[in-house]
Design a protein around this motif. Structure first.
Motif, mmCIF file in Angstrom:
data_model
loop_
_atom_site.group_PDB
_atom_site.id
_atom_site.type_symbol
_atom_site.label_atom_id
_atom_site.label_comp_id
_atom_site.label_asym_id
_atom_site.label_seq_id
_atom_site.Cartn_x
_atom_site.Cartn_y
_atom_site.Cartn_z
ATOM 1 N N ASP A 152 0.837 -1.205 0.000
ATOM 2 C CA ASP A 152 0.000 0.000 0.000
ATOM 3 C C ASP A 152 0.872 1.255 0.000
ATOM 4 O OD1 ASP A 152 -2.561 -1.087 -0.055
ATOM 5 O OD2 ASP A 152 -2.507 -1.523 2.102
ATOM 6 N N ARG A 153 1.906 1.229 0.819
ATOM 7 C CA ARG A 153 2.772 2.412 0.892
ATOM 8 C C ARG A 153 3.431 2.685 -0.455
ATOM 9 N NH1 ARG A 153 7.057 1.026 4.429
ATOM 10 N NH2 ARG A 153 7.791 3.147 4.080
ATOM 11 N N LEU A 154 3.895 1.627 -1.090
ATOM 12 C CA LEU A 154 4.548 1.806 -2.391
ATOM 13 C C LEU A 154 3.551 2.346 -3.422
ATOM 14 C CD1 LEU A 154 7.052 1.543 -4.127
ATOM 15 C CD2 LEU A 154 6.448 -0.843 -4.580
ATOM 16 N N PHE A 155 2.362 1.728 -3.454
ATOM 17 C CA PHE A 155 1.385 2.151 -4.454
ATOM 18 C C PHE A 155 1.018 3.624 -4.282
ATOM 19 C CE2 PHE A 155 -2.476 2.751 -6.752
ATOM 20 C CZ PHE A 155 -2.411 1.839 -7.797
ATOM 21 N N HIS A 156 1.037 4.097 -3.046
ATOM 22 C CA HIS A 156 0.615 5.476 -2.780
ATOM 23 C C HIS A 156 1.767 6.479 -2.836
ATOM 24 C CE1 HIS A 156 -3.000 3.402 -1.446
ATOM 25 N NE2 HIS A 156 -3.623 4.571 -1.538
ATOM 26 N N SER A 157 2.918 6.018 -3.328
ATOM 27 C CA SER A 157 4.081 6.913 -3.333
ATOM 28 C C SER A 157 4.540 7.276 -4.742
ATOM 29 C CB SER A 157 5.246 6.270 -2.567
ATOM 30 O OG SER A 157 4.855 6.018 -1.240
ATOM 31 N N HIS A 158 3.705 7.031 -5.697
ATOM 32 C CA HIS A 158 4.116 7.386 -7.058
ATOM 33 C C HIS A 158 2.919 7.697 -7.933
ATOM 34 C CE1 HIS A 158 2.740 3.765 -9.198
ATOM 35 N NE2 HIS A 158 3.016 3.124 -8.082
ATOM 36 N N GLY A 159 3.209 8.400 -9.000
ATOM 37 C CA GLY A 159 2.217 8.622 -10.038
ATOM 38 C C GLY A 159 2.648 7.858 -11.277
ATOM 39 N N HIS A 160 2.395 8.420 -12.429
ATOM 40 C CA HIS A 160 2.671 7.683 -13.658
ATOM 41 C C HIS A 160 3.590 8.404 -14.618
ATOM 42 C CE1 HIS A 160 0.341 3.928 -13.519
ATOM 43 N NE2 HIS A 160 -0.251 4.549 -12.513
ATOM 44 N N THR A 161 4.527 9.173 -14.095
ATOM 45 C CA THR A 161 5.520 9.721 -15.016
ATOM 46 C C THR A 161 6.474 8.596 -15.399
ATOM 47 O OG1 THR A 161 7.109 10.325 -13.316
ATOM 48 C CG2 THR A 161 5.447 11.966 -13.852
ATOM 49 N N CYS A 162 7.142 8.814 -16.502
ATOM 50 C CA CYS A 162 8.040 7.783 -17.019
ATOM 51 C C CYS A 162 9.099 7.404 -15.992
ATOM 52 C CB CYS A 162 8.699 8.309 -18.296
ATOM 53 S SG CYS A 162 9.846 7.184 -19.041
ATOM 54 N N HIS A 163 9.672 8.415 -15.337
ATOM 55 C CA HIS A 163 10.781 8.063 -14.449
ATOM 56 C C HIS A 163 10.300 7.357 -13.191
ATOM 57 C CE1 HIS A 163 10.345 11.712 -11.827
ATOM 58 N NE2 HIS A 163 10.921 10.908 -10.948
ATOM 59 N N GLU A 164 9.079 7.655 -12.732
ATOM 60 C CA GLU A 164 8.547 6.937 -11.567
ATOM 61 C C GLU A 164 8.368 5.454 -11.897
ATOM 62 O OE1 GLU A 164 5.680 9.894 -9.105
ATOM 63 O OE2 GLU A 164 5.348 9.909 -11.268
ATOM 64 N N LEU A 165 7.803 5.183 -13.051
ATOM 65 C CA LEU A 165 7.596 3.785 -13.424
ATOM 66 C C LEU A 165 8.923 3.088 -13.688
ATOM 67 C CD1 LEU A 165 4.454 4.084 -15.719
ATOM 68 C CD2 LEU A 165 4.601 3.545 -13.286
ATOM 69 N N PHE A 166 9.861 3.830 -14.278
ATOM 70 C CA PHE A 166 11.169 3.233 -14.552
ATOM 71 C C PHE A 166 11.827 2.780 -13.254
ATOM 72 C CE2 PHE A 166 15.683 3.120 -15.327
ATOM 73 C CZ PHE A 166 15.769 2.481 -16.559
ATOM 74 N N ILE A 167 11.698 3.608 -12.220
ATOM 75 C CA ILE A 167 12.297 3.256 -10.921
ATOM 76 C C ILE A 167 11.606 2.022 -10.342
ATOM 77 C CG2 ILE A 167 12.483 4.038 -8.514
ATOM 78 C CD1 ILE A 167 13.094 6.843 -9.673
ATOM 79 N N LEU A 168 10.276 1.983 -10.435
ATOM 80 C CA LEU A 168 9.562 0.806 -9.924
ATOM 81 C C LEU A 168 10.052 -0.456 -10.626
ATOM 82 C CD1 LEU A 168 5.834 2.015 -9.740
ATOM 83 C CD2 LEU A 168 7.431 1.702 -7.840
ATOM 84 N N ARG A 169 10.154 -0.378 -11.937
ATOM 85 C CA ARG A 169 10.528 -1.558 -12.731
ATOM 86 C C ARG A 169 11.972 -1.949 -12.517
ATOM 87 N NH1 ARG A 169 7.440 -2.576 -17.530
ATOM 88 N NH2 ARG A 169 9.432 -3.254 -18.398
ATOM 89 N N LYS A 211 15.296 -1.150 -7.992
ATOM 90 C CA LYS A 211 16.053 -0.349 -7.000
ATOM 91 C C LYS A 211 15.171 0.799 -6.534
ATOM 92 C CE LYS A 211 20.370 -1.103 -9.376
ATOM 93 N NZ LYS A 211 19.983 -0.882 -10.770
ATOM 94 N N ILE A 212 14.304 0.472 -5.568
ATOM 95 C CA ILE A 212 13.330 1.477 -5.160
ATOM 96 C C ILE A 212 13.877 2.208 -3.949
ATOM 97 C CG2 ILE A 212 10.941 1.846 -4.487
ATOM 98 C CD1 ILE A 212 10.336 -0.779 -6.039
ATOM 99 N N ASP A 213 14.643 3.262 -4.227
ATOM 100 C CA ASP A 213 15.285 3.982 -3.135
ATOM 101 C C ASP A 213 14.622 5.332 -2.913
ATOM 102 O OD1 ASP A 213 16.028 4.948 -5.538
ATOM 103 O OD2 ASP A 213 18.198 4.780 -5.222
#
Lengths: 689, 623
Positions: free
Chosen positions: B144-161, B164-166
């Protein structure tokens, strides 16, 4: 790529244009350049229609019709006429025809035309994608068609060329040029807003349509003296505007250095500088010019500089397009800083052109001959000094074209070139400037005034002889001038020290700045504040071992070779410094009065002739009217002169001394510099303090 | 039914038939559709535990997306979409040819991180205990915390994928159930000095949902999606009062059950929420008929640390000084959280008709759009796709050859007129018309008549319908592009008409030059469309995709360089900083130059007054 063996010179690869190829195979060679990816492919007529239909023009037509109380139709008719007067009618057969005429002529007199390969390829790549402006140096009429010719040979889109209206008087030629892609511009736009707008819109339409690159001469006119002229900013501004308005994402500016080993128009130019009426630029005149071609003119080199991206240049200069986003697009005006940027861009382009201009050995030889002007000079001494000067130019970044490893062979080659131009001769194994004998009168008694000189009479045969020698020296000067820019601030500084055993730093600085200001329109000086230029130059001369500093005193290094070199370098500009002095003298005699520019120039030239005749000044180059035009322009900048711009057509401009004390100071200082502290002529006995 | 009293009666009867009307915990009446209706019907876009059906590292539903089958043929899967199971044989060959696509070069996502891989939450037990009675749920679960800590910009998704979620994560997620809950939670946050970041659909594309990395206080994500009720519908005045956490598709479904529509249809409509629309000043596809969000809202209730901002009347328009609601519209979570909105609604249109027009060139298409805007006859939606998007539209179909369908169908109709059309230059315009059958018919005729001035030819209804259907699946393409080493993003601007064509070309040129300069070897994809028309200008939407695999540089940094330069170019060409995506964090650096320092100081003054402790510390908008 044209046939012929390429070769490497000074680290660049050159491809010769094949002048020998048969006419038929030249005429039938395929020409199908890749069109620019963004072009709509408009015909010359369609371009004109777009111009006529532009919102900017339509708005002005309405405005003029209302303010002048004439019908819109009559303004539209005028617009149509102007558009037709300007517009090119590019057609391939015409370009081929002109190229063939040029080839036929050049084949006999030119040993080769060499195009720098990489630059050509980069230009070819640029025109496929960007709006491109080709900016050649301008030393000859040949420039007009040379670029189209080698682009044609290399299957690159041909340029639309901005040409001066003088050509329009030559019926056959102008029609041929128009069909080769030339579009015509009146010499002055004056206050004719309508004309200016039409020309602007026309040029911008050609640019943004990207069908053809645009070619124009940043110096505005052929440089008669072969010195680089100050940039003309009108056309450049027109190019900058569509970028600032976002009509194009970038414009690539391609500086082009066309170096002629011998300028085709050398003798025409010398006559023009002397003010001997030049033949009107009529068709018959051009054919007469052609008759000069039957001697050897050496080779021609075309060198490219790295293209300037207008976008990057603007970013570097802190110019943003954003403020133009809140202006309507049909109403352009420059915002603060933008004109300065255009000016800077103009100088940047010239700087790049200059850097790539080839220095030919004939320039070096001419410099030496003009410097060692007394009697003839031995071959060995000249060869030796040619090597020295070559090395000095190369140290400063210049590219010297030594067409042979053997300096003696190079020497012989350029002696032959100068011999065929008739401005030197060989006498008893010594090389000397070809001169007619002049009977030089003895000097007036010590302390004579300028009025004494001016009132002295000269016989018409004496004047003719003086002018004749001026002609010869101006041709040699034409070649020497091509290398001055590598030394200019050093030459100015050395001139200020020359002949004096030592000089106080403060005095030197004051003189340096005075002299630089007086020559600011004659030469393109290094950019930046004068104080900085002074410091840089000082350190440069110290590093090069030409001067020494001890405490606050500056000396010329007392080693024989260095001393000669110092005097050689200061000698490069001596005729111009002398010209400034003559101008000063004349203006002092004029003090308080107002006089037309034309008359001022003629009288100053006359004074110059008399000074030569009386043996006060050796250099005949001071007969050049160009020096006085430039000096007046410099004096305008420094505030010595006031030259009201008269808008009225046909009225001569006026000259008036504005700052007499400053003029007096300048006369004194320059006199001191030229004549080791004691000028032989003064305005009156009191001024010689 | 023109008689208002008769209408009221029927509405009352409708209510009486619904036994499920109930008081929820907050004491308001829930006017949702009867639960007892068909079981298969969707009741809510997604459950509280979103990851049960939503993707953790990409767009939308986790069971939906574009993939390659064993034969290397692309297909779309997604049971919720009409295109489910669609095989697209043309996509990969086209991408190979145009973009240098190489299916052997992959960059698949890392698996979802285990809780241990994520930074532990910053504890705030006393706050959590205090909040518990005022929320439907509280979670400190890692997912839940992870899902609520990002939107959908390219770099946010790139980091998720990347695995290395720092990044800084929110420390807890709280689900309020009503306005009063929110008021209490905000009050408690002020008391405990906790940072709040409101969260709706999580579809933000301006970095607005990223947690500021330097935030030292605990961060609470205020998930509004439990507040999803239509509190009332006023059929006399055609307004509805709705809780701000309602998701677009739920709002539309519930309104449709009553015969109404909000008319607000952003491309993210399946997932984004009403409150999110208000907070970002969103724009809907059909704004020509219904208006943008600022035209749709009548009243906004916003809870701020200093109290609730509201108004005491529902009259249309007023002259009471600057419209305070405009401080909330586009506030991007900096001032408070929107809890309830009264908005305009409209009866569902009798007819919805699609259309398409093809033009020989994009430039002619723009001239057409401009003319339509000038004549003020734009249909509910009108969009112009450039050639590249036209081509993409053609390959996203199960036909065997590229140029069939639209081109063939047009050729059939206009045997002779079609000559000037080059498939590598033509552009297509899609139309959506709503109204009575007569209105729609007239409108269509007029639009096609105008098109003929610009050599436009009607491409038929089916191509128009497909164009709009693609809107919702196109967002999934980015995830497949990620799998094969492409970074992609969309960005938008609004711009005066006279600059549209030049700006589109200049931005494309600039990006393509930048890609070359940065060592990107494969040809990038840069495409645009004009998505909205206004009197004085248009909204232009760009798509950008490029392969980073051959570039040595850090992909995120590379992407930022290119995205930032692209925005510079947009601004330099007279475009605005944003038409509807908002400023967030990724466009903050330009805001001062855009609105003048004094203007920004005004915003700061409001921020300081309303939220002196910076409880709403998302750090959006203000530089």
């Amino acid at each position: 790529m044209a046939a012929g063996r390429s070769f490497i010179s000074n680290g660049s690869e050159y491809v010769p244009l094949d002048l020998k190829k048969g006419e038929l195979s030249f005429a039938l060679a395929p020409f199908n350049p890749h069109p620019n990816v963004h072009t709509e492919g408009l015909s010359p007529q369609e371009v004109k229609e777009i111009v006529k239909g532009s919102t900017r023009l339509k708005a002005m037509i309405k405005e003029i019709s209302v303010s002048n109380g004439v019908s819109e139709e009559s303004v539209v008719k005028l617009v149509d006429e102007i558009v037709d007067e300007i517009g090119h009618k590019m057609a391939l057969p015409a370009v081929r025809t002109v190229a063939m005429i040029i080839r036929g002529t050049l084949r006999r007199v030119i040993s080769g035309i060499y195009i720098e390969k990489q630059g050509l390829e980069e230009l070819g790549a640029a025109v496929k994608r960007y709006p491109v402006v080709i900016l050649p140096s301008h030393r000859s009429y040949l420039d007009f068609i040379l670029v189209s010719y080698f682009l044609l040979e290399n299957n690159i889109q041909l340029p639309a060329i901005a040409a001066g209206q003088d050509f329009m008087n030559m019926k056959v030629i102008s029609s041929l040029l128009r069909r080769s892609g030339a579009f015509f511009m009146r010499r002055t736009f004056g206050s004719d807003r309508l004309y200016k707008l039409i020309f602007t819109v026309y040029m911008q339409t050609v640019l943004t349509n990207r069908q053809n690159p645009i070619e124009f001469f940043i110096e505005g006119t052929r440089s008669r003296t072969a010195k680089t002229l100050h940039p003309k900013l009108g056309l450049l501004s027109m190019i900058v505007e569509p970028y600032l308005h976002g009509l194009v994402d970038d414009v690539l500016l391609a500086p082009l250095s066309i170096s002629y080993e011998r300028t085709l128009e050398e003798s025409l130019f010398a006559r023009e500088l002397l003010g001997i009426p030049k033949p009107k630029e009529s068709t018959s005149g051009l054919f007469k010019a052609k008759s000069l071609l039957f001697t050897s003119y050496g080779s021609i080199f075309v060198d490219f500089s790295k293209q300037i991206s207008l976008h990057e240049f603007c970013i570097k200069n802190g110019i943003s397009r954003i403020p133009h986003g809140i202006q309507p697009r049909n109403d352009f005006s420059f915002l603060p800083g933008e004109r300065e940027m255009v000016l800077e861009l103009g100088y940047q382009i010239l700087h790049k052109i200059n850097k790539k201009m080839k220095i030919f050995p004939s320039s070096i030889l001419s410099s030496l001959l003009l410097h060692f002007n007394n009697g003839g000079v031995e071959r060995d001494k000249l060869i030796n000094w040619m090597d020295v000067l070559k090395a000095e130019i190369e140290k400063r970044g210049g590219i010297v074209h030594w067409n042979n490893d053997n300096s003696a062979a190079v020497f012989d080659h350029c002696v032959n070139l100068l011999l065929s131009s008739g401005c030197i001769r060989i006498k008893d194994g010594r090389i000397e400037i070809a001169k007619v004998e002049e009977e030089t009168r003895l000097r007036h008694k010590e302390g004579c005034t300028v009025f004494d000189i001016m009132s002295a009479q000269m016989t018409s045969s004496a004047l003719a002889n003086t002018l004749n020698n001026g002609y010869t020296e101006l041709i040699l000067g034409h070649y020497r001038n091509q290398l001055i820019h590598w030394f200019i601030s050093e030459s100015i500084m050395l001139t200020c020290i020359n002949g004096i055993s030592d000089i106080e730093l403060d005095v030197l600085k004051k003189r340096f700045i005075l002299l630089s200001q007086s020559l600011c329109k004659e030469f393109i000086l290094p950019p930046g504040p004068m104080e900085k230029v002074f410091d840089d130059t000082l350190h440069c001369l110290i590093d090069r071992g030409l001067i020494e500093i001890s405490g606050s005193l500056i000396f010329i290094v007392s080693n024989e070779k260095q001393e000669v070199l110092s005097s050689l370098l200061s000698g490069l500009i001596r005729p111009f410094v002398a010209g400034v002095w003559v101008m000063c003298l004349y203006l002092e005699s004029l003090m308080g009065g107002v006089q037309s520019l034309k008359l001022t120039l003629r009288n100053t030239q006359q004074l110059a002739a008399k000074l030569i005749h009386n043996g006060f000044i050796d250099s005949h180059e001071i007969l050049s009217l160009d020096i006085y035009k430039n000096t007046i322009a410099s004096f305008n900048v420094t505030g010595i002169l006031f030259e009201p711009e008269l808008e009225l057509e046909g009225r001569d401009r006026l000259v008036k001394v504005l700052n007499a004390p400053k003029l007096k100071e300048l006369t004194f200082e320059i006199g001191a510099v030229l004549f080791n502290g004691s000028p032989p002529v003064s305005i009156n006995n009191f001024s010689k303090l | 039914m023109d008689d208002p009293s008769a209408r009221r009666l029927s509405v009352l009867q409708g209510h009486l038939r619904k036994p499920e009307i109930q008081l929820n915990k907050c004491g308001s009446i829930e006017a949702s559709a009867p639960i007892s209706s068909k079981k298969t019907e969707i009741q809510k876009a997604f459950p509280r535990k979103r990851l049960e059906i939503l993707s953790w590292n990409g767009w939308g539903y986790k069971d939906s997306g574009f993939y390659l089958n064993d034969k290397g043929v692309a297909f779309f899967t997604g049971p919720r979409y009409p295109l489910n199971g669609l095989v697209l044989p043309l996509v990969i060959p086209w991408m190979e040819q145009k973009l240098g696509f190489d299916r052997t070069q992959t960059a698949f996502s890392q698996p979802p991180p285990s809780p241990a891989d994520l930074p532990p939450p910053m504890p705030c037990p006393s706050f959590i205990e205090a909040v518990r009675p005022h929320s439907v749920a509280i979670s400190t679960d890692a997912d839940d915390r992870l899902f609520h800590s990002h939107g959908h910009t390219c770099h946010e998704l790139f980091i998720l994928r990347s695995g290395k979620i720092d990044i800084r994560l929110v420390d807890a997620v709280v689900w309020p159930g009503c306005h009063d809950h929110v008021a209490k939670i905000v009050q408690l946050a002020s008391l405990h000095n906790i940072c709040i970041i409101p969260f709706g659909g999580g579809t933000n594309v301006s970095g607005a949902l990223e947690c500021p990395s330097d935030e030292r206080r605990p961060i609470i994500s205020l998930d509004m999606t439990e507040m999803d009720k239509i509190l009332w519908i006023d059929e006399d005045n055609l307004t509805a009062h709705v809780e701000a956490g309602i998701v677009g598709q739920d709002l539309e479904r519930k309104l449709a059950e009553r015969g109404y529509t909000s008319g607000h249809e952003p491309d993210s409509q399946e997932f984004s929420t009403l409150g999110g629309w208000v907070a970002t000043r969103s724009s809907g596809m059909k704004k020509n008929k219904y208006g943008n969000i600022e035209d749709l809202v009548v009243r906004i209730r916003t809870v701020t640390p200093s109290g609730t901002i509201d108004k005491s009347f529902l009259g249309p328009r007023n002259s009471l000084g600057p419209d305070l609601q405009h401080f909330i519209l586009g506030s991007e979570g900096t001032l408070g959280v929107i809890t309830e909105v009264t908005m305009r609604i409209r009866p569902l249109p009798q007819v919805r008709r699609y259309g398409s027009i093809v033009f020989p060139t994009f430039e002619l298409g723009v001239e057409y759009m401009r003319d339509v805007a000038k004549q003020r006859c734009a249909p509910a939606s009108i969009r112009l796709m450039d050639n590249l998007q036209f081509q993409i539209g053609q390959i996203l179909k199960p036909t065997p050859s590229f140029t069939t369908s639209i081109i063939d169908s047009i050729k059939k109709i206009y045997v002779t007129k079609f000559k000037g059309f080059d498939p590598d230059k033509m552009a297509a315009c899609t139309l959506l018309m709503e109204g009575t059958p007569e209105e729609v018919k007239l409108q269509e005729k007029r639009l096609i008549d105008i098109a003929s001035k610009y050599n436009g030819l009607s491409g038929g209804e089916e191509n128009g319908r497909r164009g709009y259907m693609m809107t919702f699946v196109i967002a999934y393409i980015r995830d497949m592009a990620f799998d094969y080493g492409y970074l992609s993003e969309s960005f938008e601007t609004s711009i005066p008409w006279s600059r549209v064509v030049d700006m589109c070309r200049n931005v494309k040129e600039r990006i393509s030059q930048l890609c070359t300069d940065n060592g990107i070897i494969r040809p990038p994809l840069i495409s645009c469309r004009v998505t909205q028309v206004y009197d004085e200008g248009a909204c232009v939407y760009f798509y950008l995709a490029f392969s980073y695999l051959e570039v040595g540089m850090d992909p995120v940094k590379l992407f930022h360089t290119i995205e930032s330069s692209a925005r510079d170019e947009v601004l330099a060409n007279g475009g605005s900083l944003s038409h509807h995506h908002g400023v967030g964090k990724i466009r903050k650096k330009w805001i001062k130059d855009t609105l003048t320092p004094t203007g920004i100081d005004m915003l700061y003054a409001v921020k300081r007054q309303v939220d002196p402790q910076n409880i709403f510390g998302c750090a959006n908008l203000l530089p």
